[in-house]
Design a protein around this motif. Structure first.
Motif, PDB file in Angstrom:
ATOM      1  N   ASP A   1      72.725  50.945  57.682  1.00 36.46           N
ATOM      2  CA  ASP A   1      72.336  52.277  57.219  1.00 36.46           C
ATOM      3  C   ASP A   1      71.485  52.198  55.958  1.00 36.46           C
ATOM      4  OD1 ASP A   1      72.724  55.298  57.245  1.00 36.46           O
ATOM      5  OD2 ASP A   1      73.592  54.795  55.306  1.00 36.46           O
TER       6      ASP A   1
ATOM      7  N   ALA B   1      69.707  49.678  54.917  1.00 28.57           N
ATOM      8  CA  ALA B   1      68.416  49.062  55.229  1.00 28.57           C
ATOM      9  C   ALA B   1      67.491  50.058  55.933  1.00 28.57           C
ATOM     10  CB  ALA B   1      68.624  47.822  56.095  1.00 28.57           C
ATOM     11  N   GLN B   2      68.049  50.857  56.850  1.00 28.71           N
ATOM     12  CA  GLN B   2      67.238  51.854  57.562  1.00 28.71           C
ATOM     13  C   GLN B   2      66.642  52.885  56.604  1.00 28.71           C
ATOM     14  OE1 GLN B   2      69.982  53.435  60.449  1.00 28.71           O
ATOM     15  NE2 GLN B   2      69.371  51.997  62.044  1.00 28.71           N
ATOM     16  N   LYS B   3      67.384  53.195  55.556  1.00 32.06           N
ATOM     17  CA  LYS B   3      66.945  54.220  54.604  1.00 32.06           C
ATOM     18  C   LYS B   3      66.158  53.641  53.435  1.00 32.06           C
ATOM     19  CE  LYS B   3      70.874  57.171  55.787  1.00 32.06           C
ATOM     20  NZ  LYS B   3      72.172  57.725  55.354  1.00 32.06           N
ATOM     21  N   GLY B   4      65.852  52.333  53.501  1.00 28.26           N
ATOM     22  CA  GLY B   4      65.056  51.704  52.460  1.00 28.26           C
ATOM     23  C   GLY B   4      65.808  51.469  51.167  1.00 28.26           C
ATOM     24  N   GLN B   5      67.156  51.470  51.247  1.00 26.40           N
ATOM     25  CA  GLN B   5      67.969  51.271  50.052  1.00 26.40           C
ATOM     26  C   GLN B   5      68.319  49.804  49.823  1.00 26.40           C
ATOM     27  OE1 GLN B   5      71.257  53.879  50.851  1.00 26.40           O
ATOM     28  NE2 GLN B   5      70.054  55.743  50.541  1.00 26.40           N
ATOM     29  N   SER B   6      67.877  48.940  50.721  1.00 23.61           N
ATOM     30  CA  SER B   6      68.049  47.493  50.547  1.00 23.61           C
ATOM     31  C   SER B   6      66.840  46.793  51.154  1.00 23.61           C
ATOM     32  CB  SER B   6      69.342  47.012  51.213  1.00 23.61           C
ATOM     33  OG  SER B   6      69.172  46.861  52.607  1.00 23.61           O
ATOM     34  N   LYS B   7      66.685  45.517  50.849  1.00 19.38           N
ATOM     35  CA  LYS B   7      65.550  44.750  51.363  1.00 19.38           C
ATOM     36  C   LYS B   7      65.878  44.018  52.662  1.00 19.38           C
ATOM     37  CE  LYS B   7      63.522  44.033  46.774  1.00 19.38           C
ATOM     38  NZ  LYS B   7      63.065  43.045  45.777  1.00 19.38           N
ATOM     39  N   GLU B   8      67.095  44.224  53.195  1.00 14.86           N
ATOM     40  CA  GLU B   8      67.486  43.559  54.438  1.00 14.86           C
ATOM     41  C   GLU B   8      66.740  44.169  55.625  1.00 14.86           C
ATOM     42  OE1 GLU B   8      71.796  41.865  54.343  1.00 14.86           O
ATOM     43  OE2 GLU B   8      71.947  43.938  53.695  1.00 14.86           O
ATOM     44  N   ASN B   9      66.620  43.387  56.696  1.00 15.12           N
ATOM     45  CA  ASN B   9      65.934  43.827  57.908  1.00 15.12           C
ATOM     46  C   ASN B   9      66.899  44.631  58.765  1.00 15.12           C
ATOM     47  OD1 ASN B   9      64.935  43.816  60.680  1.00 15.12           O
ATOM     48  ND2 ASN B   9      63.394  42.353  59.973  1.00 15.12           N
ATOM     49  N   SER B  10      66.654  45.927  58.892  1.00 16.61           N
ATOM     50  CA  SER B  10      67.592  46.797  59.602  1.00 16.61           C
ATOM     51  C   SER B  10      67.694  46.440  61.085  1.00 16.61           C
ATOM     52  CB  SER B  10      67.168  48.264  59.448  1.00 16.61           C
ATOM     53  OG  SER B  10      65.906  48.492  60.036  1.00 16.61           O
ATOM     54  N   THR B  11      66.593  46.017  61.684  1.00 23.50           N
ATOM     55  CA  THR B  11      66.608  45.674  63.103  1.00 23.50           C
ATOM     56  C   THR B  11      67.474  44.453  63.359  1.00 23.50           C
ATOM     57  OG1 THR B  11      64.377  46.596  63.395  1.00 23.50           O
ATOM     58  CG2 THR B  11      65.181  45.100  65.105  1.00 23.50           C
TER      59      THR B  11
END
Length: 340
Positions: free
Chosen positions: A309, A311-321
């Motif tokens: 969640d 990552a999807q919202k740009g709150q972390s640098k992890e790859n959401s996919t």
């Protein structure tokens, strides 16, 4: 004080009491009431949380210790006491009342449990919670109010629907709010900003689309990681709303997590699934998944879902996919890579 579930958001916008009891058999609404209280705690800077899942071996002294001990940084904390279907006896009732007598309001206590009968609602421990804070007793949504509930639910996520569409959806879910919420999420994914008519609902219900998120979930629960990942990749490639899809997957994991907790507390599998309102046709999937994944593993999946969640919202640098793929794979019982 007593607060109705639909009044809770307004109540929390004005004040945060030191104690809350959320009780009821409507799983979706009780979950969301607890989520609202947690979110309000975070908004007020209460970031530390201690969670106690009560079973037959639970040491009630831990509750007193949690109330007396300072948080790691000397800040306020949220203490969650999850009773599930456990019954309060004289000893546990006395300890809970002792906690309330010594509580100074620095910490927030959130007690959650299933439906309480009239005798329990008049017990000393419930009255003590009522006097110290608020009791939110969640009631099932009856048939005459279901249409209005569905309409409000749709508006909450930006959907507009006519009366015929709402009636058709209400007839389909037959009072099951978890099912209604899933269908509304599905409509959001399939229809986007399109106005929801009866034809849209009928087409969604009878959709012959190759994949949808609910087929993905059932495929993962069946333990078929390869097919589940193929479905996820196809949905994402077709422009599926990843946030809405994650919401559907997370709700399923949360439901499984609560079922696993009840099983570990000695509940019978059929009763647990009935209480969770799992459809008969999906009970076999739940049973196989709960044999494969215990509450500890499902808890880790919920933590991973929160990372997806963020990552999807740009709150972390992890790859959401990548994280989403790992979440689906782990739900299916196969480790894709080192993410947890």
């Amino acid at each position: 004080m007593r607060v109705r579930s639909e009044q809770l958001a307004g109540h929390l916008s004005k004040q945060l009491l030191p104690v809350y009891l959320v009780c009821g058999e409507e799983l979706l609404i009780t979950q969301e009431c607890c989520d609202d209280i947690r979110q309000n705690c975070r908004a007020q800077g209460i970031s530390e949380r201690e969670v106690f899942n009560v079973d037959r071996s639970f040491d009630w002294g831990q509750l007193l210790d949690a109330g007396q001990s300072m948080s790691l940084f000397g800040e306020r904390k949220l203490i969650e006491l999850r009773l599930g279907d456990s019954k309060m006896d004289q000893k546990s009732s006395a300890i809970l009342q002792e906690y309330l007598q010594h509580a100074d309001g620095s910490n927030i206590l959130l007690v959650s449990c299933g439906k309480l009968d009239s005798r329990s609602m008049n017990s000393k421990w419930v009255k003590a919670l009522d006097n110290a804070g608020a009791v939110i007793q969640v009631w099932p949504v009856d048939r005459q109010h279901l249409n209005n509930w569905i309409m409000q639910r749709m508006r909450k996520i930006g959907l507009s629907a006519d009366g015929d569409a709402v009636q058709l959806l209400a007839d389909r879910v037959e009072g099951n709010l978890l099912a209604a919420d899933q269908e509304i999420s599905k409509l959001k994914i399939l229809a986007g900003d399109q106005a929801i008519t009866a034809d849209v609902v009928a087409n969604a219900v009878a959709s012959s689309a190759r994949y949808d998120v609910f087929k993905l979930i059932d495929t993962a629960l069946a333990g078929n990681a390869g097919n589940a990942l193929q479905m996820l990749n196809s949905l994402l490639a077709e422009g599926g709303e990843d946030i809405a899809m994650l919401g559907a997957v997370t709700r399923e994991i949360r439901s499984l997590y609560q079922c696993a907790q009840q099983l570990e507390q000695g509940g019978g599998i059929d009763r647990v699934l009935d209480n969770a309102r799992v459809w008969d046709k999906r009970k076999a999937l739940y049973k196989s998944t709960l044999r494969r994944l215990k509450s500890v593993q499902l808890g880790k999946l919920l933590l991973l879902a929160s990372r997806v969640d963020a990552a999807q919202k740009g709150q972390s640098k992890e790859n959401s996919t990548v994280l989403f793929a790992n979440l689906v794979s782990l739900l299916a019982g196969q480790k894709l890579s080192e993410v947890v």
